[in-house]
Design a protein around this motif. Structure first.
Motif, short mmCIF file in Angstrom:
data_model
loop_
_atom_site.label_atom_id
_atom_site.label_comp_id
_atom_site.label_asym_id
_atom_site.label_seq_id
_atom_site.Cartn_x
_atom_site.Cartn_y
_atom_site.Cartn_z
N LYS A 87 0.83 -1.20 0.00
CA LYS A 87 0.00 0.00 0.00
C LYS A 87 0.87 1.25 0.00
O LYS A 87 0.68 2.17 -0.80
CB LYS A 87 -0.89 -0.03 1.24
CG LYS A 87 -2.12 0.86 1.11
CD LYS A 87 -2.74 1.07 2.47
CE LYS A 87 -4.11 0.47 2.59
NZ LYS A 87 -4.61 0.53 3.98
N LEU A 88 1.88 1.22 0.90
CA LEU A 88 2.78 2.39 1.01
C LEU A 88 3.49 2.65 -0.31
O LEU A 88 3.61 3.78 -0.77
CB LEU A 88 3.77 2.11 2.14
CG LEU A 88 4.38 3.35 2.78
CD1 LEU A 88 3.28 4.22 3.36
CD2 LEU A 88 5.36 2.93 3.87
N GLU A 89 3.94 1.55 -0.93
CA GLU A 89 4.66 1.73 -2.21
C GLU A 89 3.75 2.31 -3.27
O GLU A 89 4.17 3.14 -4.07
CB GLU A 89 5.22 0.39 -2.67
CG GLU A 89 6.54 0.06 -2.02
CD GLU A 89 7.12 -1.24 -2.51
OE1 GLU A 89 6.97 -1.55 -3.70
OE2 GLU A 89 7.73 -1.97 -1.69
N MET A 90 2.50 1.86 -3.27
CA MET A 90 1.53 2.43 -4.21
C MET A 90 1.42 3.93 -3.99
O MET A 90 1.43 4.73 -4.94
CB MET A 90 0.15 1.78 -4.01
CG MET A 90 0.06 0.33 -4.45
SD MET A 90 -0.01 0.20 -6.23
CE MET A 90 -1.76 0.51 -6.47
N ILE A 91 1.33 4.30 -2.71
CA ILE A 91 1.13 5.72 -2.39
C ILE A 91 2.34 6.54 -2.84
O ILE A 91 2.20 7.55 -3.53
CB ILE A 91 0.86 5.90 -0.88
CG1 ILE A 91 -0.50 5.28 -0.52
CG2 ILE A 91 0.89 7.37 -0.49
CD1 ILE A 91 -0.79 5.24 0.96
N ALA A 94 2.32 6.80 -6.60
CA ALA A 94 1.21 7.54 -7.19
C ALA A 94 1.35 9.04 -6.96
O ALA A 94 1.15 9.84 -7.89
CB ALA A 94 -0.11 7.04 -6.62
N ILE A 95 1.76 9.42 -5.74
CA ILE A 95 1.82 10.87 -5.46
C ILE A 95 2.83 11.58 -6.37
O ILE A 95 2.48 12.56 -7.03
CB ILE A 95 2.12 11.11 -3.96
CG1 ILE A 95 0.89 10.68 -3.14
CG2 ILE A 95 2.45 12.58 -3.70
CD1 ILE A 95 1.06 10.88 -1.65
N PRO A 96 4.09 11.09 -6.48
CA PRO A 96 5.00 11.76 -7.42
C PRO A 96 4.50 11.74 -8.85
O PRO A 96 4.69 12.70 -9.60
CB PRO A 96 6.30 10.96 -7.29
CG PRO A 96 6.21 10.30 -5.96
CD PRO A 96 4.76 10.01 -5.74
N ALA A 97 3.85 10.63 -9.23
CA ALA A 97 3.35 10.56 -10.61
C ALA A 97 2.32 11.65 -10.85
O ALA A 97 2.37 12.36 -11.87
CB ALA A 97 2.73 9.19 -10.86
N VAL A 98 1.43 11.82 -9.90
CA VAL A 98 0.42 12.88 -10.02
C VAL A 98 1.12 14.25 -10.03
O VAL A 98 0.81 15.11 -10.86
CB VAL A 98 -0.62 12.77 -8.88
CG1 VAL A 98 -1.51 14.00 -8.86
CG2 VAL A 98 -1.43 11.51 -9.03
N ALA A 99 2.10 14.40 -9.14
CA ALA A 99 2.82 15.68 -9.08
C ALA A 99 3.48 16.00 -10.42
O ALA A 99 3.41 17.12 -10.93
CB ALA A 99 3.85 15.65 -7.96
N LEU A 100 4.11 14.98 -11.02
CA LEU A 100 4.77 15.19 -12.31
C LEU A 100 3.76 15.57 -13.39
O LEU A 100 4.01 16.44 -14.21
CB LEU A 100 5.52 13.93 -12.72
CG LEU A 100 6.88 13.74 -12.05
CD1 LEU A 100 7.51 12.43 -12.47
CD2 LEU A 100 7.82 14.89 -12.43
#
Lengths: 259, 473
Positions: A87-91, A94-100
């Motif tokens: 779960k943590l790895e997903m988070i 996902a967050i940097p991907a969204v940020a990018l």
């Protein structure tokens, strides 16, 4: 004692980092003033990314320091094996991907406005079809070739000037960037404009300078042993002064050797 | 763990100590001498020097007497010059002063206004009374000396308006001494042109074309007739504009005064080389090298440089505009073996591939340049279609090249039967050859011209519409 020193050293990284960020403007470590129409957009994007990075930096550094304290050998003498948390790895993926993605979409319009053909000025004296000049980069100087009276580049009445590129203020200026030998890069920090010059390519570049003055033009691509001395100036003048400069250049160009 | 840290800490302390020692010791300035030219120190087949070592020392001593050293370059003032009130070290003084009077009032005024721009920050600091904020560039040791002497002349609490005026005058009327210029030369020019101006600095090995060797007094791009040494204006132009297509950049970022100063220093290096050349010729002719011979050669070389302005190519008319007729006439002359004969080297299309500039090795069929320039480098004719003209692309620059030839190269002066009109016609033709209309608008125009049945590329060069030319590129 050693542990405390190590902890303080570690803590010094985020503290110094944040201090640099906060005091940069007062110490004049920040950008030079912005003197082109699109410079504020670039600065806004820079600040946007900077605050994003600053926030992440502070959060991760604090977490790091906290982990060092919490899981120090004094409190935990034995490590626990863990295979990680899916779960943590997903988070944290996902967050940097969204940020990018956010960064990518936010900058798109600004980038297109500066670099895409669609963003180039079509009104006014200077367009892609009628550029103000050709700027030639070569090892190790800048030369500017103005089209002269006929308004067409590459003809005998072209006027040439070394070192200094003179442009009118508050006017869209389009020029063609070319290189005689290797890759150079045309960079005027005050305009927030950087463009590589590639041999064999004619690259249109545009800007609109908002303040009269003389600005450093530097080569931003390591181009050989003399890269450090490849300097020039961009002089922004009023429209009248620009005409006068062209007239002077023409008089010098067609002079018969006398004063 | 402890054992590992100790040697590291010791090493760190030792490094710190070394830095301290280094800071404490006086900075050492190595003594630099002008070296003798390869011609002077040449050895024969047996490895014996052609000029005896004692004579070589004599030559080096004479040159040091006449021109000083790199740290302290100066021209020897002969007794006649002292009597005449002529000081070759001070070209700046206006006519009537005790300088050589080479700058008139107008030029001095231009220099001073340029200085004012260049030292604007310093002048503002002086005006505000903040003398400690004035920064003299590192390449102006003599100005820095004069500045600190001025500061030392009055304690800080007694500095008045007069002191300010005098301080500002130092910068406004600044003209570099030969020592200042030698320092700037060391920083900017030496790495290509070498200490003696022999074109043999450390960077020169990587350059093609090679940097100019000043020591023969041969300069390629001048407005001078009869292979004369250049005028100050010729050298100034090269420093100001740079030489397109070579590693010589424009030095316009320096002030006018500094560029003039570099010109002075290049003149000194060139004269030194010419005197050395003379002296070696004297010795190899088995003549005695006396003090008189040395001074005679010195005076002779100075005379050449002083008389350079007389050899300037004066163009009486205004620069004519190209017409279809003049370009066609230029083409005829270009191709005419009796007058222009340009094609024999520059090729029928001006691509620098003329038959007589190259030789073929019979065994291998390899094609090699036929000519060498005066410095012994292989040389090929300029490709006139690239729009790169080292001596400048202005019509007057090309006029000088055609009229006077290029000193030090096989490019000859125009034959005497050629009139001014002929030469301008050639200038127009060469200009038309190098037209490169490549922009989108030009391409469209050229395309349009071709559609109108004017399909021959070579023909369109002579057209009066410039956008029609060179569509073959």
């Amino acid at each position: 004692m050693m542990r405390l020193i190590a902890f303080l050293l570690l803590l010094a990284v985020p503290v110094l980092g944040v201090w640099t960020f906060v005091t940069a403007a007062d110490n004049n470590w920040w950008f030079p003033p912005a003197y082109s129409t699109f410079a504020p957009d670039i600065d806004w994007l820079f600040d946007f990314i900077m605050y994003m990075v600053a926030f992440t930096f502070v959060v991760t550094e604090v977490a790091l320091a906290w982990f060092v304290l919490k899981y120090s050998a004094k409190r935990h003498d034995k490590g626990v094996f863990t295979h990680g948390s899916h779960k943590l790895e997903m988070i944290w993926t996902a967050i940097p991907a969204v940020a990018l993605l956010v960064i990518a979409f936010t900058q798109m319009e600004t980038f297109a406005n500066i670099k895409f053909a669609s963003g180039f000025p079509t009104q006014g004296r200077f367009t892609r079809e009628k550029p103000i000049a050709q700027v030639w980069a070569s090892q190790f100087d800048w030369r500017v070739r103005y089209p002269g009276d006929d308004g067409v580049l590459g003809t005998v009445d072209d006027l040439e000037a070394a070192y200094e590129f003179v442009v009118p203020v508050n006017e869209d200026v389009v020029f063609e960037l070319r290189s005689r030998d290797v890759i150079h890069s045309w960079f005027v920090p005050e305009f927030r404009l950087k463009q590589d010059a590639l041999p064999g390519h004619t690259i249109p570049v545009w800007f609109n300078a908002t303040k009269e003055g003389s600005y450093d033009l530097v080569c931003a691509e390591l181009c050989g042993w003399g890269h450090y001395k490849m300097s020039g100036r961009v002089r922004v003048v009023s429209a009248q002064e620009f005409e006068a400069y062209q007239a002077d250049l023409k008089a010098k160009w067609f002079s018969n050797g006398k004063e | 763990m402890r054992i590992r840290i100790r040697p590291l800490a010791l090493a760190g302390l030792a490094a710190l100590g070394a830095c301290q020692l280094d800071l404490a010791s006086e900075p050492q300035t190595p003594t630099v001498h002008y070296a003798l030219s390869p011609r002077t120190t040449e050895v024969d087949a047996e490895g014996e020097p052609i000029v005896a070592p004692a004579t070589q020392e004599h030559i080096a001593g004479s040159l040091a007497m006449l021109f000083g050293s790199p740290a302290n370059p100066r021209f020897l003032r002969t007794s006649e010059w002292v009597d005449d009130g002529f000081d070759p070290n001070w070209p700046t003084y206006a006519v009537g002063d005790d300088g050589s009077g080479e700058f008139d009032e107008d030029e001095l005024a231009a220099l001073q206004s340029d200085n004012r721009r260049d030292f604007a920050r310093e002048l503002a600091a002086i005006e505000a009374g903040e003398f400690e904020r004035v920064r003299i560039p590192s390449w102006l040791p003599d100005l820095a000396g004069a500045w600190s002497a001025h500061l030392a002349s009055k304690p800080a609490d007694q500095r008045d308006e007069e002191f300010k005026t005098e301080a500002a005058r130092l910068l406004v009327e600044f003209y570099p001494t030969l020592r200042d210029s030698a320092e700037l030369y060391r920083q900017q020019c030496l790495h290509c042109h070498g200490t003696e101006g022999g074109g043999d600095g450390p960077t020169s090995r990587f350059l093609n074309p090679r940097p100019r060797d000043y020591r023969r007094g041969i300069f390629k791009f001048t407005a001078q007739k009869d292979k004369s040494v250049p005028t100050r204006a010729d050298l100034y132009t090269i420093l100001d504009e740079g030489v397109t297509g070579t590693a010589m950049p424009s030095f316009r970022r320096f002030s006018k005064a500094e560029i003039h100063g570099l010109v002075d220093y290049v003149r000194l290096l060139s004269m030194r080389g010419m005197v050395e050349h003379d002296l070696v010729t004297t010795v190899t002719n088995d003549d005695v090298l006396s003090a008189e011979t040395v001074l005679e050669s010195y005076a002779g070389v100075w005379e050449k440089w002083n008389k350079a302005p007389e050899k300037w190519t004066e163009v009486a008319s205004e620069v004519p505009a190209p017409t279809r007729e003049s370009i066609e006439r230029g083409r005829t002359l270009f191709m005419d073996a009796a007058t222009g004969n340009c094609f024999s080297c520059h090729g029928a299309e001006g691509r620098g591939d003329g038959a007589s500039a190259f030789t073929t090795v019979p065994e291998t069929g390899e094609i090699l340049p036929a000519y060498k320039d005066d410095w012994g480098n292989e040389i090929i004719p300029r490709n006139l279609r690239q729009g790169i003209f080292r001596g400048g692309r202005r019509p007057i620059d090309i006029y000088y090249r055609v009229k006077n030839g290029i000193n030090g190269t096989p490019m000859p002066a125009a034959v005497s039967s050629m009139t001014d009109e002929d030469i301008w016609a050639l200038v127009h033709y060469v200009g038309a050859l190098s037209e490169q209309p490549r922009t989108r608008a030009n391409r469209a125009a050229a395309h349009g011209a071709n559609q109108h049945g004017n399909g021959q590329h070579g023909d369109s060069q002579s057209g009066d519409s410039p956008s029609g030319g060179g569509s073959g590129h």
